[in-house]
Design an enzyme around this catalytic site. Sequence first.
Site, PDB file in Angstrom:
ATOM      1  N   ASP A 220       1.097  -1.029  -0.006  1.00  0.00           N
ATOM      2  CA  ASP A 220      -0.029  -0.054   0.086  1.00  0.00           C
ATOM      3  C   ASP A 220       0.761   1.336   0.042  1.00  0.00           C
ATOM      4  OD1 ASP A 220      -2.657   1.275   0.744  1.00  0.00           O
ATOM      5  OD2 ASP A 220      -1.565   1.961   2.251  1.00  0.00           O
ATOM      6  N   GLU A 245       0.988  -0.497  -5.045  1.00  0.00           N
ATOM      7  CA  GLU A 245       0.000   0.708  -5.560  1.00  0.00           C
ATOM      8  C   GLU A 245       0.990   2.017  -5.642  1.00  0.00           C
ATOM      9  OE1 GLU A 245      -3.704   3.074  -3.172  1.00  0.00           O
ATOM     10  OE2 GLU A 245      -1.890   2.527  -2.396  1.00  0.00           O
TER      11      GLU A 245
END
Length: 336
Positions: A220, A245
């Site tokens: 993330d 991400e």
Amino acid sequence: MRGANSMHISQSPPSMAFQHLTCFLSLVLYLSTFHLSHAQLLFQAFNWESSKNSQGWYHVLKNLVPQIAEAGVTHVWLPPASQSASPEGYLPGKYYDLDSSRYGTGADLRDLIKAFHTANIKCLAGVVINHRTAAKKDGRGIWCQFEGGKGDGSLDWGPWSICKDDSDTQYSDGTGNYDTGEGYATAPDIDNLNQRVQKELTDWLNWLKSDVGFDGWRLDFVKGYSTDITKGYIDQARPEFVIGEVWTTMGSDPVQGPINHRRELDNWVSGTGGAAAAFDFTTKGGDFARESCDFYRQPRHRVNSKVLAFSFRQGHARLCLHPYTSRYPVHSKFLP
């Protein structure tokens, strides 16, 4: 989509539980000579509402394993499993505490992963190591005393473990390193240059693999720390597969915007030494209505291969085939 490069595949109506997944989650199928020589299909097995399921999301998924396997899925991305200040799991606190997750208990998670493995499906952990939420206040009255949830002192940190700049000045005691990426205003940014932080996070990442059973990671907010840090954790923990991400805005220029956006993906993948892939938000942003998403790897790894983006929507499947190209910055695009 229209034309020779697209087709619609009719399917019988899915069960209500399966609709909870397929109405909002993308299935991504890609062929690549980079790491894998056969077709792989990654399934995001949750959404922002999954933590609210009264049955427990791990239980819901376990019952759906046969259907997910029948769809040809080879990998599933599961949500962050640790105790978190947010129900979705993206504000982690006690990394080793799996029983406080809104998705289910640690035992539920291990049973789910075993069920997926029995069906020959690999599991990616949602990994959030850019920022962290504290368990206690320090003497200043600042929330900056962290607990690992293991009981042995591991991942029990103080304000020294927080970056000393950007949005973290309210949390840090000023002894940490400068942030190597973008700041995160909602929670303190972890000082991933600190050697103790690196060691204890690496131990935790290895624990996710050896004890919990995860095969890889979905990282993330990777723009929050440098690619050298990403590569370091990958080299130390050796997951089977990692995808990051790399979320950024496209910009207002319809020509240069996507080029710059694509270049940022390429720079990030290159910065990891090719050890990780990235979600192709450039194609996603340029073709948002089709709700399809691809992996992005450096173009030189993509010659003579094809990508298939596959998504379920209202009982129909849409299948798109496009050749890769090695000419930078051109990337596989979804044609009208």
